[in-house]
Scaffold this motif. Sequence first.
Motif, PDB file in Angstrom:
ATOM      1  N   GLU B 215       0.871  -1.178   0.000  1.00 19.08           N
ATOM      2  CA  GLU B 215       0.000   0.000   0.000  1.00 19.08           C
ATOM      3  C   GLU B 215       0.903   1.221   0.000  1.00 19.08           C
ATOM      4  OE1 GLU B 215      -2.792   1.146  -0.478  1.00 19.08           O
ATOM      5  OE2 GLU B 215      -3.009   2.954   0.705  1.00 19.08           O
ATOM      6  N   GLY B 216       0.570   2.182  -0.876  1.00 18.75           N
ATOM      7  CA  GLY B 216       1.345   3.424  -0.934  1.00 18.75           C
ATOM      8  C   GLY B 216       2.811   3.196  -1.252  1.00 18.75           C
ATOM      9  N   GLY B 217       3.111   2.182  -2.091  1.00 13.99           N
ATOM     10  CA  GLY B 217       4.483   1.953  -2.507  1.00 13.99           C
ATOM     11  C   GLY B 217       5.356   1.336  -1.423  1.00 13.99           C
ATOM     12  N   LYS B 218       4.726   0.833  -0.364  1.00 11.62           N
ATOM     13  CA  LYS B 218       5.500   0.209   0.715  1.00 11.62           C
ATOM     14  C   LYS B 218       4.924  -1.172   1.012  1.00 11.62           C
ATOM     15  CE  LYS B 218       7.769   3.726   3.271  1.00 11.62           C
ATOM     16  NZ  LYS B 218       7.666   4.834   2.306  1.00 11.62           N
ATOM     17  N   ILE B 219       5.798  -2.093   1.421  1.00 14.29           N
ATOM     18  CA  ILE B 219       5.314  -3.395   1.866  1.00 14.29           C
ATOM     19  C   ILE B 219       4.833  -3.241   3.304  1.00 14.29           C
ATOM     20  CG2 ILE B 219       5.961  -5.768   2.403  1.00 14.29           C
ATOM     21  CD1 ILE B 219       7.888  -5.706   0.089  1.00 14.29           C
ATOM     22  N   GLN B 220       3.533  -3.424   3.499  1.00 16.83           N
ATOM     23  CA  GLN B 220       2.957  -3.242   4.832  1.00 16.83           C
ATOM     24  C   GLN B 220       3.259  -4.443   5.718  1.00 16.83           C
ATOM     25  OE1 GLN B 220       1.546  -0.408   5.723  1.00 16.83           O
ATOM     26  NE2 GLN B 220       1.691   0.482   3.685  1.00 16.83           N
ATOM     27  N   GLN B 221       3.199  -5.618   5.114  1.00 13.26           N
ATOM     28  CA  GLN B 221       3.480  -6.832   5.864  1.00 13.26           C
ATOM     29  C   GLN B 221       3.792  -7.929   4.864  1.00 13.26           C
ATOM     30  OE1 GLN B 221       0.346  -8.070   8.496  1.00 13.26           O
ATOM     31  NE2 GLN B 221       1.579  -9.686   9.421  1.00 13.26           N
ATOM     32  N   ILE B 222       4.774  -8.765   5.196  1.00 14.06           N
ATOM     33  CA  ILE B 222       5.056  -9.911   4.349  1.00 14.06           C
ATOM     34  C   ILE B 222       5.164 -11.116   5.266  1.00 14.06           C
ATOM     35  CG2 ILE B 222       7.509  -9.253   4.281  1.00 14.06           C
ATOM     36  CD1 ILE B 222       7.533 -10.682   1.488  1.00 14.06           C
ATOM     37  N   ASP B 223       4.288 -12.096   5.018  1.00 18.44           N
ATOM     38  CA  ASP B 223       4.181 -13.210   5.968  1.00 18.44           C
ATOM     39  C   ASP B 223       3.377 -14.336   5.331  1.00 18.44           C
ATOM     40  OD1 ASP B 223       4.668 -14.387   8.431  1.00 18.44           O
ATOM     41  OD2 ASP B 223       4.209 -12.495   9.483  1.00 18.44           O
ATOM     42  N   ALA B 224       3.307 -15.460   6.039  1.00 17.23           N
ATOM     43  CA  ALA B 224       2.491 -16.571   5.579  1.00 17.23           C
ATOM     44  C   ALA B 224       1.020 -16.155   5.614  1.00 17.23           C
ATOM     45  CB  ALA B 224       2.717 -17.790   6.456  1.00 17.23           C
ATOM     46  N   PRO B 225       0.170 -16.752   4.754  1.00 15.92           N
ATOM     47  CA  PRO B 225      -1.234 -16.337   4.689  1.00 15.92           C
ATOM     48  C   PRO B 225      -1.924 -16.354   6.040  1.00 15.92           C
ATOM     49  CG  PRO B 225      -0.742 -17.808   2.868  1.00 15.92           C
ATOM     50  CD  PRO B 225       0.487 -17.759   3.720  1.00 15.92           C
ATOM     51  N   LEU B 226      -1.676 -17.403   6.835  1.00 14.10           N
ATOM     52  CA  LEU B 226      -2.337 -17.525   8.132  1.00 14.10           C
ATOM     53  C   LEU B 226      -1.951 -16.372   9.053  1.00 14.10           C
ATOM     54  CD1 LEU B 226      -4.248 -19.611   9.431  1.00 14.10           C
ATOM     55  CD2 LEU B 226      -2.241 -20.521  10.630  1.00 14.10           C
ATOM     56  N   ALA B 227      -0.673 -16.041   9.062  1.00 13.10           N
ATOM     57  CA  ALA B 227      -0.192 -14.959   9.912  1.00 13.10           C
ATOM     58  C   ALA B 227      -0.751 -13.618   9.441  1.00 13.10           C
ATOM     59  CB  ALA B 227       1.327 -14.930   9.914  1.00 13.10           C
ATOM     60  N   ILE B 228      -0.802 -13.445   8.105  1.00 15.99           N
ATOM     61  CA  ILE B 228      -1.358 -12.206   7.563  1.00 15.99           C
ATOM     62  C   ILE B 228      -2.804 -12.052   8.025  1.00 15.99           C
ATOM     63  CG2 ILE B 228      -2.196 -11.152   5.421  1.00 15.99           C
ATOM     64  CD1 ILE B 228       0.618 -10.804   5.220  1.00 15.99           C
ATOM     65  N   TYR B 229      -3.508 -13.173   8.036  1.00 18.81           N
ATOM     66  CA  TYR B 229      -4.928 -13.106   8.374  1.00 18.81           C
ATOM     67  C   TYR B 229      -5.135 -12.940   9.878  1.00 18.81           C
ATOM     68  CZ  TYR B 229      -9.883 -14.210   8.321  1.00 18.81           C
ATOM     69  OH  TYR B 229     -11.239 -14.149   8.461  1.00 18.81           O
ATOM     70  N   ASN B 230      -4.423 -13.731  10.638  1.00 18.09           N
ATOM     71  CA  ASN B 230      -4.667 -13.731  12.082  1.00 18.09           C
ATOM     72  C   ASN B 230      -3.877 -12.674  12.838  1.00 18.09           C
ATOM     73  OD1 ASN B 230      -6.577 -15.728  12.111  1.00 18.09           O
ATOM     74  ND2 ASN B 230      -5.078 -17.384  12.369  1.00 18.09           N
ATOM     75  N   LYS B 231      -2.697 -12.338  12.320  1.00 19.45           N
ATOM     76  CA  LYS B 231      -1.852 -11.394  13.051  1.00 19.45           C
ATOM     77  C   LYS B 231      -1.401 -10.259  12.143  1.00 19.45           C
ATOM     78  CE  LYS B 231      -0.065 -14.655  16.487  1.00 19.45           C
ATOM     79  NZ  LYS B 231      -1.449 -15.071  16.705  1.00 19.45           N
ATOM     80  N   PRO B 232      -2.342  -9.496  11.619  1.00 19.40           N
ATOM     81  CA  PRO B 232      -1.950  -8.367  10.763  1.00 19.40           C
ATOM     82  C   PRO B 232      -1.120  -7.377  11.562  1.00 19.40           C
ATOM     83  CG  PRO B 232      -4.279  -8.232  11.333  1.00 19.40           C
ATOM     84  CD  PRO B 232      -3.793  -9.560  11.804  1.00 19.40           C
ATOM     85  N   SER B 233      -0.130  -6.789  10.908  1.00 19.23           N
ATOM     86  CA  SER B 233       0.773  -5.928  11.656  1.00 19.23           C
ATOM     87  C   SER B 233       0.255  -4.502  11.751  1.00 19.23           C
ATOM     88  CB  SER B 233       2.159  -5.942  11.007  1.00 19.23           C
ATOM     89  OG  SER B 233       2.061  -5.457   9.690  1.00 19.23           O
ATOM     90  N   ASN B 234      -0.718  -4.146  10.937  1.00 13.71           N
ATOM     91  CA  ASN B 234      -1.297  -2.817  11.107  1.00 13.71           C
ATOM     92  C   ASN B 234      -2.755  -2.804  10.655  1.00 13.71           C
ATOM     93  OD1 ASN B 234      -1.371  -2.421   8.258  1.00 13.71           O
ATOM     94  ND2 ASN B 234       0.789  -1.791   8.309  1.00 13.71           N
ATOM     95  N   GLU B 235      -3.401  -1.688  10.874  1.00 15.39           N
ATOM     96  CA  GLU B 235      -4.836  -1.613  10.610  1.00 15.39           C
ATOM     97  C   GLU B 235      -5.145  -1.755   9.130  1.00 15.39           C
ATOM     98  OE1 GLU B 235      -6.970   1.633  12.330  1.00 15.39           O
ATOM     99  OE2 GLU B 235      -5.902   1.438  14.243  1.00 15.39           O
ATOM    100  N   PHE B 236      -4.235  -1.277   8.261  1.00 22.71           N
ATOM    101  CA  PHE B 236      -4.502  -1.408   6.832  1.00 22.71           C
ATOM    102  C   PHE B 236      -4.590  -2.870   6.444  1.00 22.71           C
ATOM    103  CE2 PHE B 236      -3.096  -2.291   2.567  1.00 22.71           C
ATOM    104  CZ  PHE B 236      -4.040  -1.593   1.849  1.00 22.71           C
TER     105      PHE B 236
END
Lengths: 302, 365
Positions: B215-236
């Motif tokens: 988002e906005g030219g930056k990687i907000q989070q890079i992780d396994a799908p499960l982690a992305i879903y369950n433990k998002p690193s920010n509100e976006f």
Amino acid sequence: MSGLTRRGRARAQLGILLGPVSLFLSIFLAGPLIIMMIYSFLAPGLYGGVEWTFYPHNFGRILGFADPEFEIYDPVYISIFFRSLRIAVTTVLITLLICYPAAFQISRLSDRWKAFALFLITLPFFASLIVRLFIWILILKKTGFINTALESLGWIDHPLEMIYTDGAVILGMVYIFIPFMFLPVYASVEKLDWTLVRASQDLGANGFQTFWRVIFPLTLPGVAGGSIIVFIPALGNFVVPAVLGGAKSLMLGNLIEQQFLAARNWPFGAALSMLVMAIVLILLFIYIHHETRRDDDAPAAG
Amino acid sequence: MGESIVRLEKVRKTFPLPEGGTVTALGNINLDVARNEFLTLLGPSGCGKTTLLHSISGFVQLNSGCVYVDGEDVTDRPPHRRPVNTVFQNYALFPHMTVGNNVGYALDIAGARRAERNTQVGAALDMVGLGGLEKRLPRQLSGGQQQRVALARAIIARPKLLLLDEPLSALDRNLRQSMQIELKTLQAELGISFIFVTHDQEEALTMSNRVAVLEGGKIQQIDAPLAIYNKPSNEFVASFIGASNLFRGTIENGTVTTDDGDKIRTSASTGTGPITALLRPEQFSIANGGEIAAETGRLDVSIRQIVFSGAGYEIHGRTDNHHDVVASIAATHQALVAGAEASRKATLTYDPAAVHLIATEGARS
């Protein structure tokens, strides 16, 4: 309403729309053509007009079997023929060389500049053809613009022989026919999908390979269309050689005009016209055959 | 570096705007893609994901930064000299060439022998299930078949890396789902890394080893799908992936009190200060009127809307403090849902341990 009457009505509407133009063309195009075709096989009358006897020697005078009673075969006609072909082909090649890269440049402009460039291309149509050709006399003649300029710069001692040569004829033809070549070429370049060019590069093709295998084949319809649109009128053109060519640079168009107006030998003029038309028709046939085969190869997906 | 097939170092790309100024498509991106990895670049349109893909294939010139493929610096190499191939969004098949010539294009360019080339074209077409269609023209094929031809064309030269630019977006839903599975299988068979661009979060979660959310030219989070879903690193990331209930507030003694006044219990034992709590809709259950255990979290809502979605019900409720909440309830709880619909009220329960806490960003909002 049943399908049949609907189809019948559609056919009637088509008839009304196409009727007038079909009638016009059949009277004013097919009529004279048939007359020319018949005349080309009749003997010329002694004081103009025709004698109603079958006389194949009109074509013989051009192709090498002249009427042994009156004439000996003169290869001048066939050489005029080949000169016209050469000039027409050269014109096609030069206009193509000019228009093809220009089409790419213009297709990359912003919309506003594009419209302006297209306007510039069509601008010559607003001035009379004859006027534009006579301006080339002013530029090319012995005391014309180029010679005066070069002499005053001291680059030449004697004026260059530019006007009344084949070169001048080709220059004039190129000048006239550039818009005719440009528009079809531009249309196909504008349609070109640049992601295909990217795909080609992505698959390892360099610039030349991409051009030769992707860009050129995809713009070929425009190139072929433009070439035909330029070649046909260039082959039979008589205005340009009449104005810029002088007596030495006769083309078929001038020869035909002479036969009809000066020599009053209508059958011979008709025979020459038929030969020109035969060439054009053969080329058109090849083109259309090629185009339709391309479509036949690819019936729509089922 | 031997481990990663692609490495991006501080990659930066800006585009000039027509009205002046510039827009940053990629801002100092660092990325490593492992061998055999299926990485998905996910983000809304304009987030820079396609630009990122093009910086690997070579179709954009970077302002700064380096791109390594298999340990080699390819930053200044033109696209045709990079060992990567692309499946384009609209397939980009050459319309004037047969399927066979499309697929064999890379081999023809490389000057492969005729016989070997034909064998490989046949094998590549077999691989995507289109064996024997060499003589067809692209326009004689359906969209799904064209997609497969594009795939066969891109893998025939055995690139070290395959880039896929939203390749499934033009297909209908059923076809898209079967192609997702096929792509995954194909990737395992070929043993090459895939970088897959999509704006479809479901697609990203289904297919990938890792997902990079942009988002906005930056990687907000890079992780396994499960982690992305369950433990998002920010509100976006939390709101972009799946449906989410976000409760912004402050935490104290393990309870988040939102600005509205709702209280969310968490399993956190320490920490104070501003924080956002995330609860996925399926983490809610509907209370059956019996006793609720003391350690269970509860949220009383008034019902605004109940939607049946096949697998279950979606309850759109609102807390007394006017915070909207979405809960997914399994279809087996039909009776409880009916009761809630009648009374226009429901008590939702959740496990405090399932609540994910996101640090509230002062800069955001």
